[in-house]
Scaffold this motif. Structure first.
Motif, PDB file in Angstrom:
ATOM      1  N   LEU A 116      38.675  46.674 -11.505  1.00 57.09           N
ATOM      2  CA  LEU A 116      38.108  47.999 -11.315  1.00 57.09           C
ATOM      3  C   LEU A 116      37.512  48.130  -9.920  1.00 57.09           C
ATOM      4  CD1 LEU A 116      37.511  50.647 -12.820  1.00 57.09           C
ATOM      5  CD2 LEU A 116      35.282  49.703 -13.396  1.00 57.09           C
ATOM      6  N   GLY A 117      37.808  49.220  -9.249  1.00 63.86           N
ATOM      7  CA  GLY A 117      37.201  49.494  -7.955  1.00 63.86           C
ATOM      8  C   GLY A 117      37.916  48.864  -6.781  1.00 63.86           C
ATOM      9  N   THR A 118      38.945  48.058  -7.026  1.00 64.23           N
ATOM     10  CA  THR A 118      39.657  47.398  -5.939  1.00 64.23           C
ATOM     11  C   THR A 118      40.761  48.301  -5.416  1.00 64.23           C
ATOM     12  OG1 THR A 118      39.215  45.271  -6.965  1.00 64.23           O
ATOM     13  CG2 THR A 118      40.887  45.324  -5.263  1.00 64.23           C
ATOM     14  N   ASP A 119      40.740  48.538  -4.111  1.00 65.20           N
ATOM     15  CA  ASP A 119      41.749  49.406  -3.502  1.00 65.20           C
ATOM     16  C   ASP A 119      42.887  48.610  -2.873  1.00 65.20           C
ATOM     17  OD1 ASP A 119      40.454  51.880  -4.064  1.00 65.20           O
ATOM     18  OD2 ASP A 119      39.030  51.468  -2.458  1.00 65.20           O
ATOM     19  N   MET A 120      42.605  47.376  -2.457  1.00 72.13           N
ATOM     20  CA  MET A 120      43.641  46.559  -1.824  1.00 72.13           C
ATOM     21  C   MET A 120      43.224  45.092  -1.852  1.00 72.13           C
ATOM     22  SD  MET A 120      42.942  47.674   2.128  1.00 72.13           S
ATOM     23  CE  MET A 120      42.557  49.370   1.653  1.00 72.13           C
ATOM     24  N   THR A 121      44.199  44.222  -1.633  1.00 70.05           N
ATOM     25  CA  THR A 121      43.922  42.788  -1.541  1.00 70.05           C
ATOM     26  C   THR A 121      44.458  42.269  -0.221  1.00 70.05           C
ATOM     27  OG1 THR A 121      45.982  42.238  -2.666  1.00 70.05           O
ATOM     28  CG2 THR A 121      43.999  42.393  -4.026  1.00 70.05           C
ATOM     29  N   VAL A 122      43.796  41.248   0.287  1.00 71.13           N
ATOM     30  CA  VAL A 122      44.223  40.584   1.515  1.00 71.13           C
ATOM     31  C   VAL A 122      44.548  39.147   1.165  1.00 71.13           C
ATOM     32  CG1 VAL A 122      43.589  39.930   3.862  1.00 71.13           C
ATOM     33  CG2 VAL A 122      42.729  42.069   2.898  1.00 71.13           C
ATOM     34  N   THR A 123      45.738  38.706   1.486  1.00 73.97           N
ATOM     35  CA  THR A 123      46.169  37.335   1.217  1.00 73.97           C
ATOM     36  C   THR A 123      46.782  36.756   2.478  1.00 73.97           C
ATOM     37  OG1 THR A 123      48.306  38.144   0.424  1.00 73.97           O
ATOM     38  CG2 THR A 123      46.615  37.754  -1.233  1.00 73.97           C
ATOM     39  N   LYS A 124      47.039  35.465   2.449  1.00 70.53           N
ATOM     40  CA  LYS A 124      47.661  34.805   3.597  1.00 70.53           C
ATOM     41  C   LYS A 124      49.130  35.169   3.639  1.00 70.53           C
ATOM     42  CE  LYS A 124      48.214  30.262   5.794  1.00 70.53           C
ATOM     43  NZ  LYS A 124      47.523  30.668   7.031  1.00 70.53           N
ATOM     44  N   ALA A 125      49.613  35.455   4.832  1.00 76.62           N
ATOM     45  CA  ALA A 125      51.020  35.779   4.981  1.00 76.62           C
ATOM     46  C   ALA A 125      51.871  34.580   4.610  1.00 76.62           C
ATOM     47  CB  ALA A 125      51.308  36.207   6.421  1.00 76.62           C
ATOM     48  N   ALA A 126      53.020  34.833   4.008  1.00 74.10           N
ATOM     49  CA  ALA A 126      53.891  33.742   3.571  1.00 74.10           C
ATOM     50  C   ALA A 126      54.377  32.929   4.760  1.00 74.10           C
ATOM     51  CB  ALA A 126      55.084  34.308   2.807  1.00 74.10           C
ATOM     52  N   GLN A 139      47.601   8.307 -22.290  1.00 77.66           N
ATOM     53  CA  GLN A 139      47.428   8.525 -20.853  1.00 77.66           C
ATOM     54  C   GLN A 139      47.215  10.008 -20.616  1.00 77.66           C
ATOM     55  OE1 GLN A 139      48.184   6.101 -18.237  1.00 77.66           O
ATOM     56  NE2 GLN A 139      49.632   4.651 -19.117  1.00 77.66           N
ATOM     57  N   SER A 140      46.390  10.345 -19.627  1.00 77.46           N
ATOM     58  CA  SER A 140      46.086  11.742 -19.332  1.00 77.46           C
ATOM     59  C   SER A 140      45.914  11.917 -17.830  1.00 77.46           C
ATOM     60  CB  SER A 140      44.811  12.177 -20.058  1.00 77.46           C
ATOM     61  OG  SER A 140      44.488  13.511 -19.735  1.00 77.46           O
ATOM     62  N   SER A 141      46.430  13.033 -17.329  1.00 75.57           N
ATOM     63  CA  SER A 141      46.306  13.314 -15.897  1.00 75.57           C
ATOM     64  C   SER A 141      46.244  14.817 -15.684  1.00 75.57           C
ATOM     65  CB  SER A 141      47.489  12.709 -15.130  1.00 75.57           C
ATOM     66  OG  SER A 141      47.381  12.999 -13.750  1.00 75.57           O
ATOM     67  N   ASP A 142      45.288  15.257 -14.848  1.00 73.92           N
ATOM     68  CA  ASP A 142      45.148  16.673 -14.494  1.00 73.92           C
ATOM     69  C   ASP A 142      45.585  16.886 -13.054  1.00 73.92           C
ATOM     70  OD1 ASP A 142      44.087  16.971 -16.943  1.00 73.92           O
ATOM     71  OD2 ASP A 142      42.187  17.840 -16.314  1.00 73.92           O
ATOM     72  N   ARG A 143      46.189  18.045 -12.825  1.00 74.00           N
ATOM     73  CA  ARG A 143      46.523  18.414 -11.442  1.00 74.00           C
ATOM     74  C   ARG A 143      46.084  19.860 -11.246  1.00 74.00           C
ATOM     75  NH1 ARG A 143      50.043  17.077  -7.117  1.00 74.00           N
ATOM     76  NH2 ARG A 143      49.216  18.337  -5.405  1.00 74.00           N
ATOM     77  N   VAL A 144      45.131  20.076 -10.355  1.00 76.67           N
ATOM     78  CA  VAL A 144      44.631  21.418 -10.046  1.00 76.67           C
ATOM     79  C   VAL A 144      45.286  21.878  -8.758  1.00 76.67           C
ATOM     80  CG1 VAL A 144      42.614  22.831  -9.565  1.00 76.67           C
ATOM     81  CG2 VAL A 144      42.441  20.930 -11.183  1.00 76.67           C
ATOM     82  N   MET A 145      46.007  22.978  -8.842  1.00 76.41           N
ATOM     83  CA  MET A 145      46.745  23.486  -7.683  1.00 76.41           C
ATOM     84  C   MET A 145      46.300  24.904  -7.351  1.00 76.41           C
ATOM     85  SD  MET A 145      50.482  22.299  -9.040  1.00 76.41           S
ATOM     86  CE  MET A 145      50.093  23.072 -10.613  1.00 76.41           C
ATOM     87  N   VAL A 146      46.318  25.198  -6.074  1.00 71.42           N
ATOM     88  CA  VAL A 146      46.057  26.561  -5.622  1.00 71.42           C
ATOM     89  C   VAL A 146      47.300  27.386  -5.878  1.00 71.42           C
ATOM     90  CG1 VAL A 146      45.581  28.029  -3.624  1.00 71.42           C
ATOM     91  CG2 VAL A 146      44.415  25.828  -3.873  1.00 71.42           C
ATOM     92  N   GLN A 147      47.153  28.520  -6.529  1.00 70.75           N
ATOM     93  CA  GLN A 147      48.320  29.365  -6.804  1.00 70.75           C
ATOM     94  C   GLN A 147      48.940  29.827  -5.500  1.00 70.75           C
ATOM     95  OE1 GLN A 147      47.933  32.645  -9.436  1.00 70.75           O
ATOM     96  NE2 GLN A 147      47.839  31.399 -11.260  1.00 70.75           N
ATOM     97  N   GLY A 148      50.228  29.535  -5.340  1.00 68.63           N
ATOM     98  CA  GLY A 148      50.931  29.938  -4.138  1.00 68.63           C
ATOM     99  C   GLY A 148      50.797  28.952  -3.001  1.00 68.63           C
ATOM    100  N   PHE A 149      49.875  27.994  -3.117  1.00 74.43           N
ATOM    101  CA  PHE A 149      49.672  26.976  -2.094  1.00 74.43           C
ATOM    102  C   PHE A 149      49.321  27.579  -0.734  1.00 74.43           C
ATOM    103  CE2 PHE A 149      52.649  25.311  -5.217  1.00 74.43           C
ATOM    104  CZ  PHE A 149      52.019  24.134  -5.609  1.00 74.43           C
ATOM    105  N   GLN A 150      48.801  28.809  -0.712  1.00 75.96           N
ATOM    106  CA  GLN A 150      48.418  29.465   0.533  1.00 75.96           C
ATOM    107  C   GLN A 150      46.957  29.872   0.427  1.00 75.96           C
ATOM    108  OE1 GLN A 150      50.392  29.862   3.169  1.00 75.96           O
ATOM    109  NE2 GLN A 150      52.402  29.379   2.319  1.00 75.96           N
TER     110      GLN A 150
END
Length: 481
Positions: A55-65, A89-100
């Motif tokens: 709500l209230g968001t007019d645009m988003t700014v992200t890193k260019a591909a 055995q257990s393993s977690d991997r936390v990743m940034v969406q888009g890697f950017q």
């Protein structure tokens, strides 16, 4: 005298007045229904975009591909240490969406641009958790493995012959999304598209606290309740609230403070998205151009850009309402005005003796013209009242039936930026949302209908008034029998 004569003439010519009013009513009713349905389409589309943006968001700014660097595949890697046979055995991997990612300072830069009212950063993460166990296989020697063959020793090089049976691995992969939100500015961003229905949201003092708000659907799936703990990469987070999306899908399964998300992803002072609110909704395009010009290496996506990627029956119906529907309503309205004008002019031609006699008794041409226009305006107002009633009934019928439309966001929206621009964008890509159509009638639409009714009466009266002003008393005398 004016109103007395007007009332008598309208009563005497009820059928003709009803025909003119009905024609205008049809055009006005169609305009109301089309405008209401179009407004309902816009509201439905706003719901889809709100579920992505907040709500209230007019645009988003992200890193260019950017092209991946040499050796980078973008695929997660999991490593398991040696453990006893059958041990889990257990393993977690936390990743940034888009890697950017962008630097957190980008939020301040964006906030300083002309036309920006407020901005806030967020970090969108994807967590992949692998659980399972390895089982060691058993070597089984062939029955003939120990026998000595004629002319040589048993087996190859004297080694026992056999095979490994059993063993293997069984693993379960669980993937979910986590969104790091700035707890100091919770009035902007994806979390605003959900309402905390249980518990509470973050406190401004919990900038680095191990607390989380869970999406209602995810909480139900994982049987999470208030006070429970969820473990992310070995860190326990206490569930303090359950959030239910207002529409569409939730932006993320779990929300945690931004600093905690940065720690989990080893992305200190990094964000994936800047959510921006403009000071003037009419200047969004100008603000977009300013940000792209002054902050290099970014992609700015507005709600209009997202709207262009919405497909499905919602998009098709919206195009029909805005294009075919509006032009059809305009054509019908113009036709109704012309018919009303021609009928009024025709009625004047049948009242030649009447108007000629009135002029012979001393009526001026202007008075005769005003009388004709007055009758036409009343017909227009009657037609407007009928049109508004029919239009409201049509809009109510559409709302009561509530036909369901589908909306789907294109997965390639906005280039590289939209593929990773916000947590909701990636989740909603390829998903179909069902939206119930309504047809709200606003005060502006009613005002437009009244204006059209008056305009229709004036146009019809102009035809008849012009015809009546040209009559002469001699015309009436020629028709006296």
């Amino acid at each position: 005298m004016f109103f007395t004569y007007l009332r008598r003439e309208l009563r005497r010519r009820r059928k003709a007045a009803l025909v003119v009013a009905s024609g205008l009513a049809l055009g006005i009713a169609l305009v109301i229904v089309v405008n209401s349905v179009s407004s309902g389409m816009n509201q439905a589309q706003d719901k889809v975009l709100q579920s992505l943006y907040g709500l209230g968001t007019d645009m988003t700014v992200t890193k260019a591909a950017a092209a991946p660097k040499s050796g980078e595949t973008g695929r997660p890697r999991f490593e398991f240490g040696a453990k006893d046979d059958g041990e889990e055995q257990s393993s977690d991997r936390v990743m940034v969406q888009g890697f950017q990612t962008l630097a957190s300072s980008t939020v301040t830069k964006v906030a300083g641009q002309k036309g920006v009212a407020d901005s806030v950063g967020g970090l969108s993460l994807q967590v992949m958790k692998v659980n399972g166990q390895f089982k060691r296989g058993q070597f089984k020697q062939d029955q003939s493995g120990g026998a000595t063959r004629q002319g040589g020793s048993g087996g190859s090089g004297g080694q026992p012959q056999g095979r490994v049976e059993g063993g293997g691995a069984s693993f379960d992969v669980n993937s979910y999304s986590v969104y790091g939100t700035d707890v100091a500015k919770q009035g902007l961003g994806p979390l605003t598209s959900s309402k905390v229905t249980k518990g509470r949201t973050f406190k401004t003092s919990e900038t680095d606290a191990k607390v989380a708000v869970a999406d209602a659907s995810y909480a139900k799936e994982k049987k999470l309740a208030l006070g429970d703990s969820v473990k992310i990469k070995g860190v326990k987070y206490k569930v303090i609230g359950i959030a239910t999306p207002d529409s569409g899908d939730a932006a993320a399964n779990l929300y945690v403070p931004l600093k905690q998300a940065q720690t989990l992803a080893d992305a200190k002072s990094k964000i994936t998205t800047v959510y921006v609110k403009a000071t003037d909704s009419q200047q969004i395009s100008a603000v977009k151009a300013t940000i792209q010009k002054n902050i290099s290496g970014t992609t700015v996506t507005t709600s209009a850009d997202l709207a262009d990627t919405v497909s499905g029956s919602l998009s098709t119906a919206s195009n029909l309402a805005s294009n075919v529907g509006k032009w059809l309503s305009i054509a019908v309205l113009v036709a109704a005005f012309l018919v009303a004008g021609l009928l009024t002019s025709s009625a004047v031609s049948r009242r030649v003796r009447e108007f000629g006699t009135l002029k012979a008794l001393g009526w001026k041409s202007g008075r005769v013209t005003r009388q004709v226009i007055g009758e036409a305006v009343v017909n227009g107002l009657v037609g407007g009242a009928l049109g508004i009633a029919v239009g409201l009934a049509g809009a109510y019928a559409v709302t009561a039936i509530s036909p369901t439309l589908t909306a789907q966001l294109g997965s390639g929206a906005g280039g590289g930026g939209m593929g990773m621009g916000g947590p909701g964008v990636r989740q909603s890509a390829g998903k179909t949302l069902d939206i119930a159509l309504s047809a709200p009638v606003s005060a502006t639409t009613i005002t437009l209908a009244v204006g059209l009714a008056v305009a229709g009466g004036l146009i019809a009266g102009a035809f008849g008034g012009w015809r009546a002003s040209r009559l002469r008393p001699a015309d009436a005398l020629r028709r006296v029998e």
